[in-house]
Design a protein around this motif. Structure first.
Motif, PDB file in Angstrom:
ATOM      1  N   GLY A 284       0.779  -1.254  -0.098  1.00  0.00           N
ATOM      2  CA  GLY A 284      -0.116  -0.165   0.058  1.00  0.00           C
ATOM      3  C   GLY A 284       0.840   1.311  -0.194  1.00  0.00           C
ATOM      4  O   GLY A 284       0.698   2.023  -0.553  1.00  0.00           O
ATOM      5  N   GLN A 285       1.993   1.312   0.839  1.00  0.00           N
ATOM      6  CA  GLN A 285       2.853   2.308   0.995  1.00  0.00           C
ATOM      7  C   GLN A 285       3.575   2.651  -0.619  1.00  0.00           C
ATOM      8  O   GLN A 285       3.695   3.722  -1.028  1.00  0.00           O
ATOM      9  N   GLN A 286       3.944   1.440  -1.304  1.00  0.00           N
ATOM     10  CA  GLN A 286       4.367   1.613  -2.435  1.00  0.00           C
ATOM     11  C   GLN A 286       3.594   2.199  -3.359  1.00  0.00           C
ATOM     12  O   GLN A 286       3.665   3.114  -4.154  1.00  0.00           O
ATOM     13  N   LEU A 287       2.345   1.710  -3.404  1.00  0.00           N
ATOM     14  CA  LEU A 287       1.175   2.272  -4.383  1.00  0.00           C
ATOM     15  C   LEU A 287       0.975   3.754  -4.104  1.00  0.00           C
ATOM     16  O   LEU A 287       0.770   4.512  -5.045  1.00  0.00           O
ATOM     17  N   ILE A 288       0.884   4.313  -2.811  1.00  0.00           N
ATOM     18  CA  ILE A 288       0.780   5.668  -2.402  1.00  0.00           C
ATOM     19  C   ILE A 288       2.058   6.381  -3.068  1.00  0.00           C
ATOM     20  O   ILE A 288       1.892   7.639  -3.571  1.00  0.00           O
ATOM     21  N   GLN A 289       3.341   6.234  -2.768  1.00  0.00           N
ATOM     22  CA  GLN A 289       4.444   6.638  -3.215  1.00  0.00           C
ATOM     23  C   GLN A 289       4.383   6.884  -4.706  1.00  0.00           C
ATOM     24  O   GLN A 289       4.698   7.990  -5.454  1.00  0.00           O
ATOM     25  N   PHE A 290       4.116   5.725  -5.462  1.00  0.00           N
ATOM     26  CA  PHE A 290       3.700   5.679  -6.957  1.00  0.00           C
ATOM     27  C   PHE A 290       3.040   6.976  -7.206  1.00  0.00           C
ATOM     28  O   PHE A 290       3.109   7.673  -8.228  1.00  0.00           O
ATOM     29  N   CYS A 291       1.707   6.771  -6.623  1.00  0.00           N
ATOM     30  CA  CYS A 291       0.673   7.593  -6.948  1.00  0.00           C
ATOM     31  C   CYS A 291       1.074   9.237  -6.747  1.00  0.00           C
ATOM     32  O   CYS A 291       0.790   9.928  -7.750  1.00  0.00           O
ATOM     33  N   ILE A 292       1.693   9.243  -5.633  1.00  0.00           N
ATOM     34  CA  ILE A 292       2.074  11.056  -5.424  1.00  0.00           C
ATOM     35  C   ILE A 292       3.289  11.313  -6.527  1.00  0.00           C
ATOM     36  O   ILE A 292       3.006  12.188  -7.168  1.00  0.00           O
ATOM     37  N   SER A 293       4.221  10.400  -6.987  1.00  0.00           N
ATOM     38  CA  SER A 293       5.155  10.484  -7.896  1.00  0.00           C
ATOM     39  C   SER A 293       4.487  10.834  -9.292  1.00  0.00           C
ATOM     40  O   SER A 293       4.727  11.637  -9.943  1.00  0.00           O
ATOM     41  N   PHE A 294       3.706   9.744  -9.601  1.00  0.00           N
ATOM     42  CA  PHE A 294       2.983  10.004 -10.889  1.00  0.00           C
ATOM     43  C   PHE A 294       2.090  11.230 -10.961  1.00  0.00           C
ATOM     44  O   PHE A 294       2.118  11.889 -12.182  1.00  0.00           O
ATOM     45  N   SER A 295       1.589  11.695 -10.002  1.00  0.00           N
ATOM     46  CA  SER A 295       0.516  12.912 -10.033  1.00  0.00           C
ATOM     47  C   SER A 295       1.467  14.049 -10.158  1.00  0.00           C
ATOM     48  O   SER A 295       1.264  15.117 -10.743  1.00  0.00           O
ATOM     49  N   LYS A 296       2.543  14.370  -9.376  1.00  0.00           N
ATOM     50  CA  LYS A 296       3.598  15.219  -9.647  1.00  0.00           C
ATOM     51  C   LYS A 296       4.093  15.452 -10.994  1.00  0.00           C
ATOM     52  O   LYS A 296       4.096  16.415 -11.664  1.00  0.00           O
ATOM     53  N   ASP A 297       4.474  14.290 -11.743  1.00  0.00           N
ATOM     54  CA  ASP A 297       4.912  14.206 -12.873  1.00  0.00           C
ATOM     55  C   ASP A 297       3.876  14.666 -13.849  1.00  0.00           C
ATOM     56  O   ASP A 297       4.314  15.249 -15.020  1.00  0.00           O
ATOM     57  N   GLN A 298       2.623  14.498 -13.768  1.00  0.00           N
ATOM     58  CA  GLN A 298       1.602  15.102 -14.481  1.00  0.00           C
ATOM     59  C   GLN A 298       1.144  16.523 -14.328  1.00  0.00           C
ATOM     60  O   GLN A 298       0.589  17.134 -15.118  1.00  0.00           O
ATOM     61  N   ALA A 299       2.087  17.078 -13.272  1.00  0.00           N
ATOM     62  CA  ALA A 299       1.752  18.674 -12.803  1.00  0.00           C
ATOM     63  C   ALA A 299       0.138  18.811 -12.383  1.00  0.00           C
ATOM     64  O   ALA A 299      -0.217  20.140 -12.626  1.00  0.00           O
TER      65      ALA A 299
END
Length: 157
Positions: A96-111
């Motif tokens: 779950g933590q890996q999923l959240i970290q990925f989610c935040i990183s992906f969202s930042k990449d999308q600006a």
């Protein structure tokens, strides 16, 4: 099983749509009642999430789908982190933590501007993980989308 190796996070593929639905229905039924909105999003995830500008990702371990989450478009730059689930057999391995970290990183990449999520205070582990990763509690609407929601959180990107 003492450890889970080789966890990869992969984007939506129609062949995993049933996994998306079953992982979520499993935890929702355990704690709550499945809402009509849940059924609509889960059974027609491509139509109701992907085709409307959203995203679905999966955690894959040992060639099995063991976790998932979606980013449901609310408006340009604002997405709901929703339908997050990890198979009970694979809980406790920080998936779950890996999923959240990925989610935040992906969202930042999308600006994007921010992420919002709805949850319930009885899901203490989930709330703890959200807070640990920077989500802050904000006032919840009078009539939230999901009947079970009693907490709303956001993450300003």
């Amino acid at each position: 099983m003492s450890t889970v190796k080789n966890i990869s996070i992969i984007p939506f593929d129609s062949k995993y749509a049933k996994d998306f639905a079953s992982l979520n229905i499993e935890w929702i039924k355990k704690y709550f009642v499945v809402d009509p909105l849940d059924i609509e999003l889960l059974e027609e995830c491509k139509k109701n999430i992907i085709n409307k500008g959203g995203y679905i990702f999966f955690a894959k371990a040992d060639n099995k789908i063991v976790g998932t989450f979606s980013l449901i478009k609310i408006e340009d730059g604002i997405y709901e982190l929703g339908k997050m689930a990890v198979s009970p057999k694979f809980q406790g391995f920080k998936i779950g933590q890996q999923l959240i970290q990925f989610c935040i990183s992906f969202s930042k990449d999308q600006a994007w501007i921010k992420l919002v999520l709805y949850s319930n205070r009885i899901l203490e582990n989930a709330i703890y993980i959200y807070k640990k990763h920077g989500f802050k509690e904000v006032p919840i609407e009078k009539n939230p989308l999901y009947q079970r929601s009693n907490i709303k959180m956001e993450y300003i990107l």
